[in-house]
Scaffold this motif. Sequence first.
Motif, PDB file in Angstrom:
ATOM      1  N   GLN A  59       6.277  -6.556  -1.667  1.00  0.00           N
ATOM      2  CA  GLN A  59       7.381  -5.926  -0.957  1.00  0.00           C
ATOM      3  C   GLN A  59       7.628  -6.547   0.411  1.00  0.00           C
ATOM      4  OE1 GLN A  59       7.531  -1.605  -1.218  1.00  0.00           O
ATOM      5  NE2 GLN A  59       6.109  -1.637  -2.929  1.00  0.00           N
ATOM      6  N   MET A 171      17.098  -3.894   0.389  1.00  0.00           N
ATOM      7  CA  MET A 171      15.691  -3.782   0.036  1.00  0.00           C
ATOM      8  C   MET A 171      14.956  -2.691   0.814  1.00  0.00           C
ATOM      9  SD  MET A 171      15.153  -5.881  -2.346  1.00  0.00           S
ATOM     10  CE  MET A 171      15.998  -7.265  -3.113  1.00  0.00           C
ATOM     11  N   MET A 196      15.531  -2.354  -4.831  1.00  0.00           N
ATOM     12  CA  MET A 196      14.093  -2.393  -4.609  1.00  0.00           C
ATOM     13  C   MET A 196      13.408  -1.143  -5.130  1.00  0.00           C
ATOM     14  SD  MET A 196      11.943  -2.739  -1.046  1.00  0.00           S
ATOM     15  CE  MET A 196      10.322  -2.009  -0.912  1.00  0.00           C
TER      16      MET A 196
END
Length: 242
Positions: A59, A171, A196
């Motif tokens: 991430q 995201m 995301m």
Amino acid sequence: MKAAVHAEWTKFRTSSGNWWLLAGAVVVTIGLSAFVSGAISCVAGCTADLSKVSLAGVQLGQALVAILAALVIGNEYATGMVRVSLAAVPGRTRLLFAKAVVLLATTSVAAVAGVAGSVLAGRALLPTHDFVWRPVVGSVLYLELVALLSLGLAAAVRSPAATAGIVLALMYAWPIVALAVSDKTWSRRLDQVGPMSAGVAIQATKDLATLPIGPWAGLGVLALWALAAMLAGWFLLVGRDA
């Protein structure tokens, strides 16, 4: 097509910044994954999703992948080099496809290295961690789709800075907005359609019934985002002047 891919590869490999971004993506992915894995105190019977924990660095690594993809075509617009590229490869569809091939090839190598390093760190720091293939393969695919999403947006927006800002907002800001929504139904829906928040569901191995969206369905949502971005970038690339 072969000549176009070769030309894009030459441009890519002769830019040191691209290699720094790829190396950075690998390092931060492994580094954050190792840090999070080391911070978890887990013994036998642990209820944490250790497969997901060991891949936490993805991430962060995705940010560098998105920036790299934005620069692949965005930099050419920023410097005017795109005119030279279009003169050398008049077929704009071929040009975009060649860029996507080179980007996917290089991103895949970095993604495999980063994910493999994260898994090894997780196995070392979390002895109770059982290896599961789906989160590992899914994380590599996730990073590849992020690259395509950013490339498509860069072709449409024509600015690497604006593209990076849009992708990073999708995201990181989208999940925050979803979390801030007080209505639980709408919060869940936002998580289901966010690139995301939906995409990282591929890393989950426990309590799947409680997820806003299933692992492969979530990755499919991200794939739709990437496809839409690539189609938009292609449409605007072939329909506008350089």
